[in-house]
Design a protein around this motif. Structure first.
Motif, short mmCIF file in Angstrom:
data_model
loop_
_atom_site.label_atom_id
_atom_site.label_comp_id
_atom_site.label_asym_id
_atom_site.label_seq_id
_atom_site.Cartn_x
_atom_site.Cartn_y
_atom_site.Cartn_z
N SER A 82 0.85 -1.20 0.00
CA SER A 82 0.00 0.00 0.00
C SER A 82 0.88 1.25 0.00
N TRP A 83 1.95 1.18 0.79
CA TRP A 83 2.89 2.30 0.90
C TRP A 83 3.54 2.55 -0.46
N ARG A 84 3.96 1.47 -1.11
CA ARG A 84 4.57 1.61 -2.44
C ARG A 84 3.59 2.19 -3.46
N SER A 85 2.33 1.75 -3.37
CA SER A 85 1.31 2.21 -4.33
C SER A 85 0.71 3.55 -3.94
N GLN A 86 1.07 4.02 -2.72
CA GLN A 86 0.51 5.27 -2.19
C GLN A 86 -1.01 5.23 -2.06
#
Length: 200
Positions: A64-68
């Motif tokens: 989720s962090w990578r995909s924002q």
């Protein structure tokens, strides 16, 4: 809610969660996602078990962090084959059952004072699964009245080895008394098992 991680790790996860617009639940009643890397019988895990929609691995947060943005949970659902074999259950099935109806709904519990985990711990686990805790020990008559009248909630007695002397009357009258596993394993498997945890 996070369970089973080091405080430093939780801090890092929490920062990322906030950056994504999520928040830490302040009570298990509000939890939608439990992040865990394995099945544990912590208070957080067992209270969340009855209320969450998703139990996901930390990879879900990383992705989720990578995909924002929060990604679909499906691919990150916690799988813990070892624990599932150990406790004889399927996490996925348990969550489905918990979402269809609270396990202890319409049930009253009386726990003897020496119970382990502590009374307050057991209370949170019970209540998140829809149960109610009785504060005083019910008499034999009250239990019978509840057992015979279908409109009254069932009363379930939970005790431990050190408190069995408090249950003497129940044993004499053939009323079942269970150990804490009735609740702990019950919540994990989302099943009421009246046979396995009885004191005999």
């Amino acid at each position: 809610m996070f369970t089973g991680f080091e405080p430093m790790q939780v801090q890092q996860y929490t920062k990322r969660l906030h950056a994504l617009g999520g928040e830490l639940a302040d009570s298990s009643q509000k939890v939608t996602h439990l992040v865990a890397s394995k099945v544990t019988r912590t208070v957080k895990f067992l209270t969340a078990m009855s209320v969450v929609k998703h139990i996901v691995t930390p990879e879900w947060l990383e992705e989720s962090w990578r995909s924002q943005k929060f990604v679909d949970e499906q691919s990150y659902t916690l799988r813990d084959a070892e624990a599932e074999v150990l406790f004889g259950f399927s996490l996925e099935e348990s969550l489905k059952r918990a979402q269809s109806a609270p396990l202890f709904k319409g049930k009253y519990f009386y726990l003897t004072p020496g119970i382990c985990p502590s009374l307050s711990t057991m209370k949170s686990i019970l209540e998140s699964a829809g149960g109610k805790l009785l504060t005083k020990q019910p008499s034999y008559r009250k239990i019978m009245e509840h057992n015979q009248n279908k409109n009254l909630p069932e009363i379930i007695l939970i005790s431990c080895d050190n408190d069995l002397h408090l249950c003497r009357e129940y044993f004499l009258k053939n009323i079942d008394v269970h150990n804490a596993e009735f609740i702990l394993t019950g919540v994990l498997t989302q099943k009421l098992d009246y046979e396995s945890y009885k004191f005999t």
